[in-house]
Design a protein around this motif. Structure first.
Motif, mmCIF file in Angstrom:
data_model
loop_
_atom_site.group_PDB
_atom_site.id
_atom_site.type_symbol
_atom_site.label_atom_id
_atom_site.label_comp_id
_atom_site.label_asym_id
_atom_site.label_seq_id
_atom_site.Cartn_x
_atom_site.Cartn_y
_atom_site.Cartn_z
ATOM 1 N N GLN A 1 -27.541 13.585 -18.178
ATOM 2 C CA GLN A 1 -28.434 14.457 -19.154
ATOM 3 C C GLN A 1 -27.710 14.846 -20.370
ATOM 4 O OE1 GLN A 1 -31.795 15.357 -18.655
ATOM 5 N NE2 GLN A 1 -31.472 15.810 -20.582
ATOM 6 N N SER A 2 -28.264 14.899 -21.252
ATOM 7 C CA SER A 2 -27.826 15.355 -22.708
ATOM 8 C C SER A 2 -28.388 16.820 -23.076
ATOM 9 C CB SER A 2 -27.934 14.530 -23.626
ATOM 10 O OG SER A 2 -27.077 13.286 -23.469
ATOM 11 N N TYR A 3 -27.939 17.453 -23.697
ATOM 12 C CA TYR A 3 -28.474 18.930 -24.047
ATOM 13 C C TYR A 3 -28.108 19.096 -25.660
ATOM 14 C CZ TYR A 3 -29.522 20.340 -19.257
ATOM 15 O OH TYR A 3 -29.914 20.318 -18.062
ATOM 16 N N TYR A 4 -28.770 19.637 -26.322
ATOM 17 C CA TYR A 4 -28.415 19.885 -27.677
ATOM 18 C C TYR A 4 -28.470 21.527 -28.104
ATOM 19 C CZ TYR A 4 -28.583 18.246 -32.488
ATOM 20 O OH TYR A 4 -28.356 17.895 -33.939
ATOM 21 N N ILE A 5 -27.423 21.805 -28.627
ATOM 22 C CA ILE A 5 -27.360 23.366 -29.251
ATOM 23 C C ILE A 5 -27.818 23.356 -30.659
ATOM 24 C CG2 ILE A 5 -25.936 25.304 -29.597
ATOM 25 C CD1 ILE A 5 -23.984 24.367 -27.106
ATOM 26 N N LYS A 6 -28.746 24.120 -30.936
ATOM 27 C CA LYS A 6 -29.105 24.506 -32.171
ATOM 28 C C LYS A 6 -29.379 25.960 -32.392
ATOM 29 C CE LYS A 6 -32.258 22.986 -35.812
ATOM 30 N NZ LYS A 6 -33.398 22.020 -36.130
ATOM 31 N N ASP A 7 -29.103 26.497 -33.445
ATOM 32 C CA ASP A 7 -29.167 28.046 -33.654
ATOM 33 C C ASP A 7 -28.894 28.794 -32.650
ATOM 34 O OD1 ASP A 7 -30.258 27.182 -36.179
ATOM 35 O OD2 ASP A 7 -32.380 27.017 -35.366
ATOM 36 N N GLY A 8 -28.089 28.442 -31.736
ATOM 37 C CA GLY A 8 -27.411 29.314 -30.636
ATOM 38 C C GLY A 8 -28.287 29.011 -29.232
ATOM 39 N N TYR A 9 -29.256 27.909 -29.527
ATOM 40 C CA TYR A 9 -30.139 27.949 -28.112
ATOM 41 C C TYR A 9 -29.686 26.556 -27.511
ATOM 42 C CZ TYR A 9 -32.832 31.864 -29.343
ATOM 43 O OH TYR A 9 -33.245 33.240 -29.556
ATOM 44 N N LEU A 10 -29.994 26.333 -26.357
ATOM 45 C CA LEU A 10 -29.540 25.106 -25.673
ATOM 46 C C LEU A 10 -31.098 24.539 -25.077
ATOM 47 C CD1 LEU A 10 -27.142 23.542 -24.458
ATOM 48 C CD2 LEU A 10 -27.916 24.348 -22.227
ATOM 49 N N ALA A 11 -31.268 23.392 -25.652
ATOM 50 C CA ALA A 11 -32.489 22.551 -25.153
ATOM 51 C C ALA A 11 -32.184 21.191 -24.571
ATOM 52 C CB ALA A 11 -33.372 22.406 -26.403
ATOM 53 N N LYS A 12 -32.873 20.689 -23.811
ATOM 54 C CA LYS A 12 -32.780 19.377 -23.175
ATOM 55 C C LYS A 12 -33.093 18.238 -24.069
ATOM 56 C CE LYS A 12 -33.606 19.311 -18.151
ATOM 57 N NZ LYS A 12 -34.310 18.385 -17.166
ATOM 58 N N GLU A 13 -32.217 17.444 -24.398
ATOM 59 C CA GLU A 13 -32.475 16.252 -25.287
ATOM 60 C C GLU A 13 -33.740 15.328 -25.046
ATOM 61 O OE1 GLU A 13 -29.817 13.250 -27.866
ATOM 62 O OE2 GLU A 13 -29.457 13.294 -25.394
ATOM 63 N N ASN A 14 -34.348 15.168 -25.985
ATOM 64 C CA ASN A 14 -35.336 14.080 -25.861
ATOM 65 C C ASN A 14 -34.951 12.840 -26.025
ATOM 66 O OD1 ASN A 14 -37.965 12.927 -25.859
ATOM 67 N ND2 ASN A 14 -38.937 13.948 -27.563
ATOM 68 N N VAL B 1 -28.066 14.273 -44.931
ATOM 69 C CA VAL B 1 -26.935 14.370 -44.028
ATOM 70 C C VAL B 1 -27.425 14.956 -42.668
ATOM 71 C CG1 VAL B 1 -24.592 14.643 -43.357
ATOM 72 C CG2 VAL B 1 -25.063 13.747 -45.567
ATOM 73 N N LEU B 2 -27.645 14.052 -41.661
ATOM 74 C CA LEU B 2 -28.082 14.783 -40.392
ATOM 75 C C LEU B 2 -26.961 15.348 -39.887
ATOM 76 C CD1 LEU B 2 -30.109 11.712 -39.163
ATOM 77 C CD2 LEU B 2 -30.847 13.750 -40.234
ATOM 78 N N ASP B 3 -25.704 15.022 -39.822
ATOM 79 C CA ASP B 3 -24.747 15.740 -39.066
ATOM 80 C C ASP B 3 -23.198 15.117 -39.553
ATOM 81 O OD1 ASP B 3 -23.138 17.394 -37.405
ATOM 82 O OD2 ASP B 3 -23.620 15.957 -35.653
ATOM 83 N N ILE B 4 -22.161 16.008 -39.608
ATOM 84 C CA ILE B 4 -20.772 15.940 -40.174
ATOM 85 C C ILE B 4 -19.900 15.727 -38.861
ATOM 86 C CG2 ILE B 4 -19.222 16.018 -41.702
ATOM 87 C CD1 ILE B 4 -21.464 17.505 -43.329
ATOM 88 N N ALA B 5 -19.122 14.707 -38.986
ATOM 89 C CA ALA B 5 -17.908 14.839 -38.060
ATOM 90 C C ALA B 5 -16.689 14.589 -38.848
ATOM 91 C CB ALA B 5 -18.071 14.039 -36.897
ATOM 92 N N ILE C 1 -22.690 15.492 -18.106
ATOM 93 C CA ILE C 1 -23.597 16.218 -19.033
ATOM 94 C C ILE C 1 -22.891 16.237 -20.516
ATOM 95 C CG2 ILE C 1 -24.533 18.462 -19.421
ATOM 96 C CD1 ILE C 1 -24.970 18.660 -16.635
ATOM 97 N N ALA C 2 -23.813 15.747 -21.289
ATOM 98 C CA ALA C 2 -23.208 15.862 -22.797
ATOM 99 C C ALA C 2 -23.881 16.934 -23.377
ATOM 100 C CB ALA C 2 -23.718 14.539 -23.270
ATOM 101 N N ILE C 3 -23.020 17.830 -24.049
ATOM 102 C CA ILE C 3 -23.555 18.923 -24.979
ATOM 103 C C ILE C 3 -23.389 18.392 -26.413
ATOM 104 C CG2 ILE C 3 -23.394 21.200 -25.737
ATOM 105 C CD1 ILE C 3 -24.286 20.717 -22.844
ATOM 106 N N LEU C 4 -24.572 18.285 -27.077
ATOM 107 C CA LEU C 4 -24.626 17.662 -28.524
ATOM 108 C C LEU C 4 -24.942 18.798 -29.623
ATOM 109 C CD1 LEU C 4 -26.307 14.364 -27.793
ATOM 110 C CD2 LEU C 4 -23.938 14.873 -27.701
ATOM 111 N N GLY C 5 -24.856 18.471 -30.907
ATOM 112 C CA GLY C 5 -25.423 19.489 -31.840
ATOM 113 C C GLY C 5 -24.213 19.051 -33.115
ATOM 114 N N ALA C 6 -24.673 19.898 -34.176
ATOM 115 C CA ALA C 6 -23.925 19.744 -35.497
ATOM 116 C C ALA C 6 -22.716 20.532 -35.395
ATOM 117 C CB ALA C 6 -24.756 20.408 -36.605
#
Length: 281
Positions: free
Chosen positions: A195-208, A234-238, A33-38
């Motif tokens: 399965q991947s999930y995305y954290i945004k604004d503190g919430y967890l959602a399944k990735e589309n 810029v969509l994301d920074i690492a 399981i992958a957890i993605l997000g900014a």
């Protein structure tokens, strides 16, 4: 599949800032399981809570098997000044209950696979970031864990080590290990992630997986996060060994490159990458 871990209504805040809000997730045996997000979205906090290293303010983490073996690799593995890899890994193996014969075999095999044979007798304090990361990964998989938690595991690794890590993760999955990880190099893990999930604004959602944009990856030297964090393009920074990795929509690439040069940044790399958006809630 048997359930390995369940997170129930997890909440976490630092000071007055909510990091995670009402997050629930079940993970079964033999899953990746992958957890993605900014950056700053709470990915690392989520991983530490799942690994049992950090407690949530509210909610519950349930391990049906109380004897679960958990391996954890932080994004930045600390330098153990007094240890060589051989000493450190023997210490970790001993406290994990691995027999001496098996421990010697496992350490030698993993050091070889990560091309650390010649470094096994040298102090970790003198290692490069990539070699320190390799030692961190080895200590986490030494005991063949039931749950392996990896925070940006590719950070600092050269390409051969990245490929070796992918092979090892595939082997662990085949042996029944559940793997929970976060990363930016999205395309490298696609073959093994279930399965991947995305954290945004503190919430967890399944990735589309169906909602994908053409994105450019731009590696920049000489700029700070604060120089670019307000750029809407810029969509994301690492970060990668002092450089910035900028994820930019293809249609905005030229504009961002112009801005980088105007700030006297050095463009080290520009290339295509697959970047996925979170599903609509």
């Amino acid at each position: 599949m048997n359930q390995l871990i369940e997170l129930k209504h997890i909440n976490k805040k630092y000071g007055k800032k909510n990091i995670l809000y009402d997050i629930s997730l079940s993970m079964n045996e033999n899953q990746v399981i992958a957890i993605l997000g900014a950056n700053g979205s709470g990915k690392s906090t989520f991983l530490r809570i799942a690994a049992g290293i950090e407690r949530p303010d509210r909610g519950q983490v349930v391990y049906p098997d109380k004897n679960i073996r958990i391996g954890y690799v932080p994004e930045r593995f600390p330098k153990y000044l007094r240890f060589t890899p051989d000493e450190y890994l023997h210490y970790i193996g001993k406290i994990s209950g691995i027999s001496e014969i098996e421990l010697k075999q496992r350490i030698s095999s993993l050091l070889h696979r990560f091309q650390l044979d010649k470094w096994r007798g040298q102090r970790i304090s003198g290692f490069s970031k990539g070699n320190i990361q390799k030692v961190g990964i080895i200590q986490a998989i030494l005991q063949q864990p039931d749950l392996l938690v990896l925070d940006e595991p590719l950070s600092g690794l050269d390409f051969p080590a990245q490929q070796e890590l992918l092979l090892i993760l595939g082997e662990l999955k085949g042996q029944g290990t559940t793997i929970l990880l976060t990363y930016h190099e999205s395309s490298m893990f696609e073959e093994i992630v279930d399965q991947s999930y995305y954290i945004k604004d503190g919430y967890l959602a399944k990735e589309n997986f169906l909602n994908k944009d053409a994105v450019k990856l731009i590696e920049v030297e000489g700029l700070k996060v604060t120089d670019v964090q307000e750029w809407d393009e810029v969509l994301d920074i690492a970060k990668k060994e002092g450089n910035l990795l900028l994820y930019v929509g293809s249609e905005n690439t030229n504009q961002v490159l112009t801005r980088i040069l105007a700030l006297q940044g050095s463009i080290e790399y520009v290339g295509n990458i697959e970047f996925k958006k979170n599903a609509e809630q």
